[in-house]
Design a protein around this motif. Structure first.
Motif, PDB file in Angstrom:
ATOM      1  N   HIS A 275      44.170  32.471  39.267  1.00 28.85           N
ATOM      2  CA  HIS A 275      43.744  33.988  39.015  1.00 28.85           C
ATOM      3  C   HIS A 275      42.623  34.160  39.069  1.00 28.85           C
ATOM      4  CE1 HIS A 275      47.713  34.095  37.701  1.00 28.85           C
ATOM      5  NE2 HIS A 275      47.539  32.588  36.521  1.00 28.85           N
ATOM      6  N   ARG A 276      42.112  35.285  38.486  1.00 30.86           N
ATOM      7  CA  ARG A 276      40.420  35.556  38.890  1.00 30.86           C
ATOM      8  C   ARG A 276      40.245  36.064  37.667  1.00 30.86           C
ATOM      9  NH1 ARG A 276      38.800  39.435  44.034  1.00 30.86           N
ATOM     10  NH2 ARG A 276      39.517  41.419  42.254  1.00 30.86           N
ATOM     11  N   ILE A 277      38.957  35.304  37.673  1.00 30.06           N
ATOM     12  CA  ILE A 277      38.966  36.705  35.588  1.00 30.06           C
ATOM     13  C   ILE A 277      37.172  37.455  36.316  1.00 30.06           C
ATOM     14  CG2 ILE A 277      38.318  36.630  33.170  1.00 30.06           C
ATOM     15  CD1 ILE A 277      40.948  35.450  34.472  1.00 30.06           C
ATOM     16  N   SER A 278      36.612  38.411  36.130  1.00 35.13           N
ATOM     17  CA  SER A 278      35.922  38.934  36.977  1.00 35.13           C
ATOM     18  C   SER A 278      34.809  39.496  35.232  1.00 35.13           C
ATOM     19  CB  SER A 278      35.817  40.611  37.952  1.00 35.13           C
ATOM     20  OG  SER A 278      36.528  39.758  38.949  1.00 35.13           O
ATOM     21  N   ALA A 279      33.197  40.023  35.235  1.00 39.22           N
ATOM     22  CA  ALA A 279      32.945  40.104  34.354  1.00 39.22           C
ATOM     23  C   ALA A 279      32.256  41.368  34.643  1.00 39.22           C
ATOM     24  CB  ALA A 279      32.102  39.072  33.599  1.00 39.22           C
ATOM     25  N   ILE A 280      31.782  42.551  33.604  1.00 40.83           N
ATOM     26  CA  ILE A 280      30.901  43.774  33.776  1.00 40.83           C
ATOM     27  C   ILE A 280      29.701  42.762  32.505  1.00 40.83           C
ATOM     28  CG2 ILE A 280      30.198  45.774  33.804  1.00 40.83           C
ATOM     29  CD1 ILE A 280      33.538  46.187  34.184  1.00 40.83           C
ATOM     30  N   ARG A 281      28.383  43.176  32.578  1.00 39.90           N
ATOM     31  CA  ARG A 281      27.628  42.867  31.658  1.00 39.90           C
ATOM     32  C   ARG A 281      26.607  44.150  31.515  1.00 39.90           C
ATOM     33  NH1 ARG A 281      27.157  37.185  31.549  1.00 39.90           N
ATOM     34  NH2 ARG A 281      28.314  36.531  33.950  1.00 39.90           N
ATOM     35  N   ASN A 282      26.168  43.536  30.438  1.00 37.91           N
ATOM     36  CA  ASN A 282      24.734  45.284  29.765  1.00 37.91           C
ATOM     37  C   ASN A 282      24.057  44.614  30.560  1.00 37.91           C
ATOM     38  OD1 ASN A 282      24.231  43.055  28.458  1.00 37.91           O
ATOM     39  ND2 ASN A 282      24.609  43.992  26.395  1.00 37.91           N
ATOM     40  N   ARG A 283      22.865  45.499  30.584  1.00 41.25           N
ATOM     41  CA  ARG A 283      20.753  45.219  31.245  1.00 41.25           C
ATOM     42  C   ARG A 283      20.732  43.807  30.567  1.00 41.25           C
ATOM     43  NH1 ARG A 283      17.943  50.631  31.157  1.00 41.25           N
ATOM     44  NH2 ARG A 283      19.165  52.032  32.695  1.00 41.25           N
ATOM     45  N   LYS A 284      21.483  43.377  28.941  1.00 37.81           N
ATOM     46  CA  LYS A 284      20.690  42.181  28.393  1.00 37.81           C
ATOM     47  C   LYS A 284      21.330  40.568  29.244  1.00 37.81           C
ATOM     48  CE  LYS A 284      19.693  44.419  24.205  1.00 37.81           C
ATOM     49  NZ  LYS A 284      19.668  43.978  22.936  1.00 37.81           N
ATOM     50  N   GLY A 285      22.324  41.167  30.399  1.00 39.95           N
ATOM     51  CA  GLY A 285      23.229  40.294  30.231  1.00 39.95           C
ATOM     52  C   GLY A 285      24.433  39.686  29.930  1.00 39.95           C
ATOM     53  N   ASP A 286      24.832  40.200  28.554  1.00 40.28           N
ATOM     54  CA  ASP A 286      25.684  39.982  27.799  1.00 40.28           C
ATOM     55  C   ASP A 286      27.414  41.001  28.820  1.00 40.28           C
ATOM     56  OD1 ASP A 286      24.444  38.820  26.021  1.00 40.28           O
ATOM     57  OD2 ASP A 286      23.949  41.022  24.921  1.00 40.28           O
ATOM     58  N   VAL A 287      28.369  40.154  28.319  1.00 40.23           N
ATOM     59  CA  VAL A 287      29.720  40.580  28.972  1.00 40.23           C
ATOM     60  C   VAL A 287      30.491  41.570  27.817  1.00 40.23           C
ATOM     61  CG1 VAL A 287      31.500  40.189  29.695  1.00 40.23           C
ATOM     62  CG2 VAL A 287      29.747  38.241  29.715  1.00 40.23           C
ATOM     63  N   ILE A 288      30.024  42.622  28.553  1.00 36.34           N
ATOM     64  CA  ILE A 288      30.837  44.482  28.133  1.00 36.34           C
ATOM     65  C   ILE A 288      32.135  44.292  28.516  1.00 36.34           C
ATOM     66  CG2 ILE A 288      28.821  44.539  27.146  1.00 36.34           C
ATOM     67  CD1 ILE A 288      28.834  46.552  29.185  1.00 36.34           C
ATOM     68  N   GLY A 289      32.954  43.714  29.667  1.00 35.12           N
ATOM     69  CA  GLY A 289      33.780  43.703  30.172  1.00 35.12           C
ATOM     70  C   GLY A 289      34.455  42.716  30.922  1.00 35.12           C
ATOM     71  N   ILE A 290      35.565  43.101  30.937  1.00 36.44           N
ATOM     72  CA  ILE A 290      36.957  41.590  31.713  1.00 36.44           C
ATOM     73  C   ILE A 290      37.817  42.298  32.438  1.00 36.44           C
ATOM     74  CG2 ILE A 290      37.954  39.566  31.483  1.00 36.44           C
ATOM     75  CD1 ILE A 290      36.262  38.883  29.559  1.00 36.44           C
ATOM     76  N   THR A 291      37.918  42.130  33.794  1.00 41.37           N
ATOM     77  CA  THR A 291      39.133  42.105  34.290  1.00 41.37           C
ATOM     78  C   THR A 291      39.798  41.375  34.819  1.00 41.37           C
ATOM     79  OG1 THR A 291      38.397  44.324  35.992  1.00 41.37           O
ATOM     80  CG2 THR A 291      40.428  42.987  36.249  1.00 41.37           C
ATOM     81  N   CYS A 292      40.967  40.461  34.737  1.00 39.49           N
ATOM     82  CA  CYS A 292      42.142  39.354  34.286  1.00 39.49           C
ATOM     83  C   CYS A 292      43.326  39.720  35.716  1.00 39.49           C
ATOM     84  CB  CYS A 292      42.423  39.156  33.133  1.00 39.49           C
ATOM     85  SG  CYS A 292      41.561  38.925  32.049  1.00 39.49           S
ATOM     86  N   ARG A 293      42.605  38.955  36.650  1.00 34.40           N
ATOM     87  CA  ARG A 293      43.545  39.587  38.215  1.00 34.40           C
ATOM     88  C   ARG A 293      44.255  38.238  38.539  1.00 34.40           C
ATOM     89  NH1 ARG A 293      43.615  43.542  41.507  1.00 34.40           N
ATOM     90  NH2 ARG A 293      44.410  43.476  43.715  1.00 34.40           N
ATOM     91  N   VAL A 294      45.376  39.203  38.146  1.00 35.87           N
ATOM     92  CA  VAL A 294      46.401  37.357  38.957  1.00 35.87           C
ATOM     93  C   VAL A 294      46.154  36.967  39.739  1.00 35.87           C
ATOM     94  CG1 VAL A 294      49.238  37.320  38.627  1.00 35.87           C
ATOM     95  CG2 VAL A 294      47.885  38.557  36.733  1.00 35.87           C
ATOM     96  N   GLY A 295      46.789  35.723  39.759  1.00 30.40           N
ATOM     97  CA  GLY A 295      46.991  35.664  41.427  1.00 30.40           C
ATOM     98  C   GLY A 295      48.016  34.768  41.691  1.00 30.40           C
ATOM     99  N   ARG A 296      48.561  35.126  42.869  1.00 23.27           N
ATOM    100  CA  ARG A 296      49.985  34.959  43.330  1.00 23.27           C
ATOM    101  C   ARG A 296      50.126  33.851  44.566  1.00 23.27           C
ATOM    102  NH1 ARG A 296      50.952  39.437  40.931  1.00 23.27           N
ATOM    103  NH2 ARG A 296      52.399  39.475  39.086  1.00 23.27           N
ATOM    104  N   ALA A 297      50.584  32.609  44.439  1.00 18.83           N
ATOM    105  CA  ALA A 297      51.077  31.657  45.174  1.00 18.83           C
ATOM    106  C   ALA A 297      52.015  32.728  46.691  1.00 18.83           C
ATOM    107  CB  ALA A 297      50.317  29.963  46.174  1.00 18.83           C
TER     108      ALA A 297
END
Length: 551
Positions: free
Chosen positions: A98-120
């Motif tokens: 699984h891949r978790i990607s973050a979106i940050r604001n100008r201060k570097g704080d996480v304000i969004g997350i995308t949890c993408r399912v990884g499959r073999a």
């Protein structure tokens, strides 16, 4: 020449997704409604943006999860249950893909997350396994989410376990082998080298070949000039290189100055007067600079369909000289068989000149133009009537016919010839042609080319419309063979012709013939490829797909 359409058996897919680990990292109030969904195995990703409602994304729909907006606490809940974010704002869940990607604001704080399912997914490599086993370097292209990384993972497993080769994976962001120090079992016996930061990928690539004596190196997302240079260094040391790059097609790569070195690089060359005259070109032309880093290029069009350029150097040279190219196309049908459509050998058949296109538009009063329907008594081609392949020496020989198309779609003609399994050579000069094929509306205008063909005793065939169906009927008559019936191919052609009619504004929508679920899925994918909308309607067994333009 037109090569045969070959069939091979294919294994079923085996999918491992570790969904429980993904759901455990999501706040319970968000994961609870998700667990109750019947199509949970098809989940693509969960999106959580601060101050918005969380969403679950599936292949053909998006679902809101609950009535409460995402809070800082929800985001912290996820962050506390996953690995650390790297410089590329990506993290994972240990021992999963699984891949978790973050979106940050100008201060570097996480304000969004995308949890993408990884499959073999085991079985994806079967469509190109014979290429992988050649030991040649292979570059895989395709749009995001089409399955490039999944295929790389399966390549690593097959090469390391089945072929017992020494395989090193250069794993930026832990995309291929998962998060944590222990790689996911989906890569088999392959070893994984993690990359501290994406900017260091090229250095780790060189380190891998210098320190660990690999026979194969696998790399995901070659995207910079330094990485392209590192890939060339690896290939020159005799190591098989299998990787992916940004871009959907070979032409995209050729136009990318950063990555064009992967296919040999492009340079401008000035020819002398005599050489330019001999070639029939301008004095300033484009040529390939060097041998390609990758010998074979695979374009993933969708999960069950790929286009293959088996000789990258030859293909690039052909494109630069203005010749038509026809890649080899492979796809899985509804029964799991892999169909291989050999590309027409059109590398040295020039594209129609602008002068010819202008002649096609000119109208001349129709007079007596001889039309003949004579055909040679050629031995029947029985190859398409059976899935058994005869030894080469025993195959019935069909004499190729030199065809001059006038107002007829060259692509449709080539595709029809491939489907029929008959040899045609498309020529650009009427003098070379044995057969002239035109369409009724051009024939009615009686242009000079048709007049000349008639007076010279050439066989002229007039199609009622420029459709694949009518072209196939003509080839059937010309070579004395029956039209092969393949429900998957017929459904594919029907959908593609419908798409062309809609794009040409001939009709606003087309309802296709009723098909099975798997074939309807293929037709939906064709609609998506043409940027059209599609929907299924009706009850089984009469359920069918309708194609139309979006609003």
């Amino acid at each position: 020449m037109v090569h045969e359409l070959r069939y091979e058996h294919n294994e079923e897919y085996t999918v491992t997704d570790d969904l429980d680990a993904m759901l455990a990292a999501i706040p319970p109030r968000i994961s609870r409604p998700l667990k109750e969904m019947p199509d949970l195995p098809d989940l693509i990703e969960v999106v959580m943006d601060l101050g918005r409602l969380p969403e679950a994304r599936f292949p053909h729909r998006e679902v809101t999860l609950g009535d409460n907006e995402v809070t800082h606490e929800d985001l912290r809940y996820v962050i506390s249950r996953i690995g650390s974010f790297g410089d590329d704002n990506r993290a994972g869940i240990e021992r999963t893909l699984h891949r978790i990607s973050a979106i940050r604001n100008r201060k570097g704080d996480v304000i969004g997350i995308t949890c993408r399912v990884g499959r073999a997914v085991m079985g994806t490599i079967n469509i190109i396994r014979d290429l992988v086993e050649t030991g040649k370097s292979i570059l895989i292209l395709g749009r995001p989410g089409v399955g490039k990384t999944t295929m790389l993972r399966e390549v690593a497993r097959v090469l390391s376990e089945d072929l017992r080769k020494r395989v090193i994976i250069v794993d930026t962001s832990n995309e291929i082998a998962g998060d944590g120090d222990i790689p996911h079992p989906a890569i088999g016996r392959a070893r994984r080298m993690q990359v501290p930061t994406p900017s260091m990928q090229h250095a780790v690539m060189i380190e891998a070949v210098e320190n660990h004596m690999p026979e194969v190196i696998i790399i995901d997302e070659i995207g910079t000039e330094l990485e392209a240079a590192a890939a060339r260094t690896i290939a020159e040391r005799g190591v098989q290189l299998i990787g992916t790059a940004h871009g959907n097609t070979l032409e995209n790569l050729m136009m990318n100055p950063t990555l064009s070195d992967l296919i040999g690089g492009i340079q401008s060359v000035t020819l002398g007067d005599e050489e330019a005259k001999r070639r029939g070109t301008q004095k300033s032309i484009l040529e390939r600079k060097a041998p390609p880093t990758f010998n074979i290029l695979v374009e993933i069009q969708d999960r069950d369909r790929v286009a293959i350029h088996p000789d990258v150097a030859e293909t690039v040279d052909a494109i630069l000289r203005g010749y038509e190219i026809k890649p080899e196309v492979r796809w899985r049908d509804a029964t799991g068989k892999v169909h291989i459509e050999r590309g027409v050998a059109s590398y040295f058949q020039e594209r129609p000149s602008r002068r010819l296109e202008n002649r096609m538009d000119s109208g001349i009063d129709r007079k007596s133009v001889p039309v003949t329907t004579e055909t040679q008594n050629i031995p029947r081609n029985t190859k398409q009537e059976s899935e058994e392949t005869l030894p080469e020496a025993q195959e019935p020989i069909i004499k190729p016919k030199k065809v001059y198309p006038f107002g007829v779609s060259r692509n449709k003609l080539e595709q029809a010839a491939i489907r029929m399994g008959v040899p045609i050579i498309i020529v650009k000069n009427l003098d070379e042609a044995e057969v002239v094929i035109t369409v009724d509306n051009y024939y009615r205008k009686a242009p000079p080319a048709i007049k000349d063909a008639g007076t010279r005793g050439k066989s002229v065939y007039v199609l009622r419309t420029n459709s694949a169906t009518h072209i196939e009927r003509l080839l059937s008559s010309l070579f004395h063979i029956p039209i092969p019936v393949d429900p998957v191919l017929s459904a594919q052609y029907e959908a593609e012709e419908a798409a062309q009619k809609i794009l040409n504004d001939e009709v606003p929508a087309v309802k296709l013939s009723p098909q099975t679920h798997s074939i309807r899925r293929m037709q939906h994918q064709i609609a998506e490829r043409y940027n059209l909308q599609s929907r299924s309607s009706g009850k089984e067994p009469f359920r069918s797909v309708t194609l139309f333009k979006g609003e």
